[in-house]
Design an enzyme around this catalytic site. Structure first.
Site, mmCIF file in Angstrom:
data_model
loop_
_atom_site.group_PDB
_atom_site.id
_atom_site.type_symbol
_atom_site.label_atom_id
_atom_site.label_comp_id
_atom_site.label_asym_id
_atom_site.label_seq_id
_atom_site.Cartn_x
_atom_site.Cartn_y
_atom_site.Cartn_z
ATOM 1 N N THR A 1 0.837 -1.179 0.000
ATOM 2 C CA THR A 1 0.000 0.000 0.000
ATOM 3 C C THR A 1 0.876 1.234 0.000
ATOM 4 O OG1 THR A 1 -1.871 0.944 1.151
ATOM 5 C CG2 THR A 1 -0.099 0.102 2.523
ATOM 6 N N LYS B 1 -5.966 1.498 6.819
ATOM 7 C CA LYS B 1 -4.633 1.021 7.183
ATOM 8 C C LYS B 1 -3.936 1.956 8.160
ATOM 9 C CE LYS B 1 -4.607 -0.678 2.541
ATOM 10 N NZ LYS B 1 -4.056 -0.493 1.221
ATOM 11 N N GLY C 1 0.376 3.870 10.940
ATOM 12 C CA GLY C 1 -0.025 3.343 9.646
ATOM 13 C C GLY C 1 0.816 2.134 9.314
ATOM 14 N N SER D 1 4.519 0.362 -1.357
ATOM 15 C CA SER D 1 4.868 0.360 -2.774
ATOM 16 C C SER D 1 4.893 1.752 -3.384
ATOM 17 C CB SER D 1 3.879 -0.501 -3.558
ATOM 18 O OG SER D 1 3.935 -1.827 -3.125
#
Length: 181
Positions: A5, A37, A49, A129
């Site tokens: 994410t 998240k 997070g 990512s």
């Protein structure tokens, strides 16, 4: 790097903000587009997070919150102890996962290999990512706003995450934010 994410945190003059996209992927499929998240921890005084597996996130958030409770909310001492615990656990240390935690004073990136990293500038951190895309956008917006007028911390995080979501296939533009004033 793992395919996960994007989480971005910014510690500004007026508030600290963390944001994350909502995409959950499995291989080359999108399973969900509106996942959360990011979390408030320790009675709403700590932002966190997570990038990695959802099941692992719950375990790590719970583990970190217990340490925060034991350390009475002392973020610096908590991240060090958390990092030691994460690294010691044979199962957890193999996770391809990272966390960002911050309050109004400090910001840290944490990993299962024992990393506790405070960003060089002390105010912007990103993982996942799309983390480098979001980090680049946030730095540009931060520098630009210093020259031409302040941008709200929440807007900086949201716009940076949207840019990452337009570039990274593992990140979408369904952004959620949390903030501390």
């Amino acid at each position: 790097m793992f395919e996960a994410t994007t989480i971005l945190a910014y510690k500004g003059e007026n508030k600290s903000v963390i944001g994350g996209d909502g995409q959950v992927t499995f291989g080359n499929c999108i399973l969900k587009g509106n996942a959360t998240k990011i979390r408030l921890l320790y009675n709403g005084k700590i932002l966190s997070g997570f990038a990695g597996s959802t099941a692992d996130a719950f375990s790590l958030f719970d583990m970190f919150e217990k340490i925060l409770e034991n350390k009475k909310g002392d973020l610096e001492r908590s991240v060090v102890d958390f990092s030691k615990e994460w690294r010691r656990d044979k199962y957890l240390r193999k996770l391809e996962a990272m966390m960002i935690v911050l309050d109004r004073n400090k910001i840290y990136i944490l990993s299962g290999s024992g990393d506790v990293v405070e960003p060089e500038d002390g105010k912007i951190a990103a993982i996942g990512s799309g983390g480098n895309y979001a980090l680049s956008a946030a730095r540009a917006l931060d520098r630009f706003s210093e020259k031409l007028g302040k941008i709200d911390e929440s807007s900086l995080v949201e716009e940076s995450l949207k840019i990452a979501g337009e570039i990274c296939i593992y990140t979408n533009t369904n952004i959620k934010l949390l903030e501390l004033k």
